[in-house]
Write a protein that holds these residues in place. Structure first.
Motif, short mmCIF file in Angstrom:
data_model
loop_
_atom_site.label_atom_id
_atom_site.label_comp_id
_atom_site.label_asym_id
_atom_site.label_seq_id
_atom_site.Cartn_x
_atom_site.Cartn_y
_atom_site.Cartn_z
N LEU A 27 0.83 -1.21 0.00
CA LEU A 27 0.00 0.00 0.00
C LEU A 27 0.85 1.25 0.00
N ASP A 28 1.95 1.24 0.75
CA ASP A 28 2.86 2.40 0.73
C ASP A 28 3.35 2.68 -0.68
N LEU A 29 3.73 1.62 -1.38
CA LEU A 29 4.23 1.77 -2.75
C LEU A 29 3.12 2.20 -3.71
N PHE A 30 1.95 1.59 -3.57
CA PHE A 30 0.83 1.96 -4.45
C PHE A 30 0.47 3.43 -4.28
N LEU A 31 0.45 3.88 -3.04
CA LEU A 31 0.05 5.26 -2.76
C LEU A 31 1.12 6.27 -3.16
N VAL A 64 -3.03 -7.85 -2.60
CA VAL A 64 -2.42 -6.96 -1.60
C VAL A 64 -3.21 -5.67 -1.50
N ALA A 65 -3.54 -5.10 -2.66
CA ALA A 65 -4.25 -3.82 -2.69
C ALA A 65 -5.64 -3.92 -2.07
N LEU A 66 -6.28 -5.09 -2.21
CA LEU A 66 -7.65 -5.25 -1.73
C LEU A 66 -7.73 -5.89 -0.36
N ALA A 67 -6.58 -6.18 0.24
CA ALA A 67 -6.57 -6.91 1.51
C ALA A 67 -7.26 -6.13 2.63
N LYS A 68 -7.08 -4.82 2.66
CA LYS A 68 -7.73 -4.02 3.71
C LYS A 68 -9.24 -4.05 3.53
N ALA A 100 -17.61 -0.78 12.12
CA ALA A 100 -16.49 -1.27 11.32
C ALA A 100 -15.72 -0.10 10.69
N VAL A 101 -16.44 0.91 10.22
CA VAL A 101 -15.78 2.09 9.67
C VAL A 101 -14.95 2.77 10.76
N ARG A 102 -15.54 2.93 11.94
CA ARG A 102 -14.83 3.58 13.05
C ARG A 102 -13.55 2.83 13.39
N GLU A 103 -13.65 1.50 13.54
CA GLU A 103 -12.48 0.72 13.92
C GLU A 103 -11.41 0.73 12.83
N SER A 104 -11.83 0.53 11.59
CA SER A 104 -10.87 0.48 10.48
C SER A 104 -10.17 1.81 10.28
N ALA A 105 -10.93 2.89 10.29
CA ALA A 105 -10.35 4.22 10.07
C ALA A 105 -9.46 4.62 11.24
N SER A 106 -9.85 4.24 12.46
CA SER A 106 -9.02 4.55 13.63
C SER A 106 -7.70 3.79 13.58
N ARG A 107 -7.77 2.55 13.14
CA ARG A 107 -6.58 1.70 13.09
C ARG A 107 -5.61 2.18 12.00
N GLU A 108 -6.14 2.54 10.84
CA GLU A 108 -5.31 2.98 9.72
C GLU A 108 -4.91 4.45 9.84
N GLY A 109 -5.77 5.22 10.50
CA GLY A 109 -5.65 6.68 10.42
C GLY A 109 -6.54 7.13 9.29
N VAL A 110 -7.37 8.13 9.52
CA VAL A 110 -8.36 8.54 8.52
C VAL A 110 -7.73 8.92 7.18
N PRO A 111 -6.66 9.73 7.15
CA PRO A 111 -6.09 10.08 5.85
C PRO A 111 -5.68 8.86 5.02
N ARG A 112 -5.01 7.91 5.64
CA ARG A 112 -4.56 6.71 4.91
C ARG A 112 -5.76 5.86 4.54
N PHE A 113 -6.72 5.72 5.44
CA PHE A 113 -7.93 4.96 5.16
C PHE A 113 -8.62 5.50 3.91
N LEU A 114 -8.73 6.81 3.81
CA LEU A 114 -9.39 7.43 2.66
C LEU A 114 -8.54 7.35 1.40
N ILE A 116 -6.60 4.92 0.60
CA ILE A 116 -6.77 3.56 0.09
C ILE A 116 -8.09 3.44 -0.65
N GLN A 117 -9.17 4.03 -0.09
CA GLN A 117 -10.47 4.02 -0.77
C GLN A 117 -10.36 4.71 -2.12
N HIS A 118 -9.68 5.84 -2.15
CA HIS A 118 -9.52 6.61 -3.39
C HIS A 118 -8.71 5.83 -4.42
N LEU A 119 -7.64 5.17 -3.95
CA LEU A 119 -6.81 4.37 -4.85
C LEU A 119 -7.63 3.30 -5.55
#
Length: 214
Positions: A27-31, A64-68, A100-114, A116-119
């Motif tokens: 994900l770091d590389l994709f982004l 890998v890209a869709l794992a999250k 689920a949104v709250r937990e996932s976004a909190s774990r990833e951090g909202v900017p990164r979570f979004l 990934i969605q945008h990617l």
């Protein structure tokens, strides 16, 4: 007698750490450089494993890209299964998604979570795979809603329709948040909640006995 079990647990934890590291590195590389521009060799190198070892964990970089997204789907299913048995289906599914949104976004951090969605939403190579993944998860959620309501999802379309409505609203909420200037968790949850509530405004909490109407 406990040594084999301990060793098996250690191997499982090590494998899970490597899998998680591959997801994060990919994900770091994709982004940073783009999905199409990133190779499996680069992902493997970032985790200091061989490309051959990479394929022990994933069939390709799409996985890998869709794992999250897969992790998010599994989380929604677990959250729904944990809701009180007598809770109305809309209430249960709505809360499961929001949690689920709250937990996932909190774990990833909202900017990164979004990001990934945008990617995923803006990469044609990923969009089809993401839709296939979402469709499979919607089937699981449909089955669970039908079980909770004691209905046959083949004869009674309401579980499938409800899941489809809520997940369509979820996608709109996430897309809207990606375009929104805020990167706050509260704003993300507000927009997702708003889209779900708008989409389900005509769905009552309790269903009637006739499967042709709510």
């Amino acid at each position: 007698m406990s040594a084999p079990t301990d060793q098996g647990g250690l191997r499982a934890r090590k494998k899970q750490r490597t899998r998680s590291a591959l997801i994060d590195a990919g994900l770091d590389l994709f982004l940073s450089q783009g999905y199409d521009e990133t190779t499996i060799d680069e992902i493997a190198t970032a985790v200091e494993i061989s490309p051959r070892t990479f394929f022990r964990y994933f069939d390709g970089k799409e996985d890998v890209a869709l794992a999250k997204g897969t992790e998010f789907d599994e989380l929604v299913c677990r959250e729904l299964a944990a809701r009180p048995a007598d809770e109305p289906p809309l209430v249960a599914l709505r809360q499961a998604v929001l949690d689920a949104v709250r937990e996932s976004a909190s774990r990833e951090g909202v900017p990164r979570f979004l990001r990934i969605q945008h990617l995923i939403s803006n990469t044609p190579a990923l969009l089809a795979g993401n839709l296939r993944r979402a469709a499979l998860n919607e089937e699981l959620l449909t089955t669970e809603i039908a079980r909770r309501q004691g209905v046959d999802p083949v004869r009674d379309l309401r579980p499938r329709v409800l899941v489809g409505i809520v997940y369509a609203a979820l996608r709109i909420g996430l897309q809207t948040t990606c375009a929104d200037g805020s990167r706050e968790l509260a704003r993300l949850l507000e927009l997702v909640e708003q889209t779900i509530d708008l989409a389900t405004a005509g769905v009552p909490a309790r269903w009637g006995a006739d499967p042709r109407t709510w």
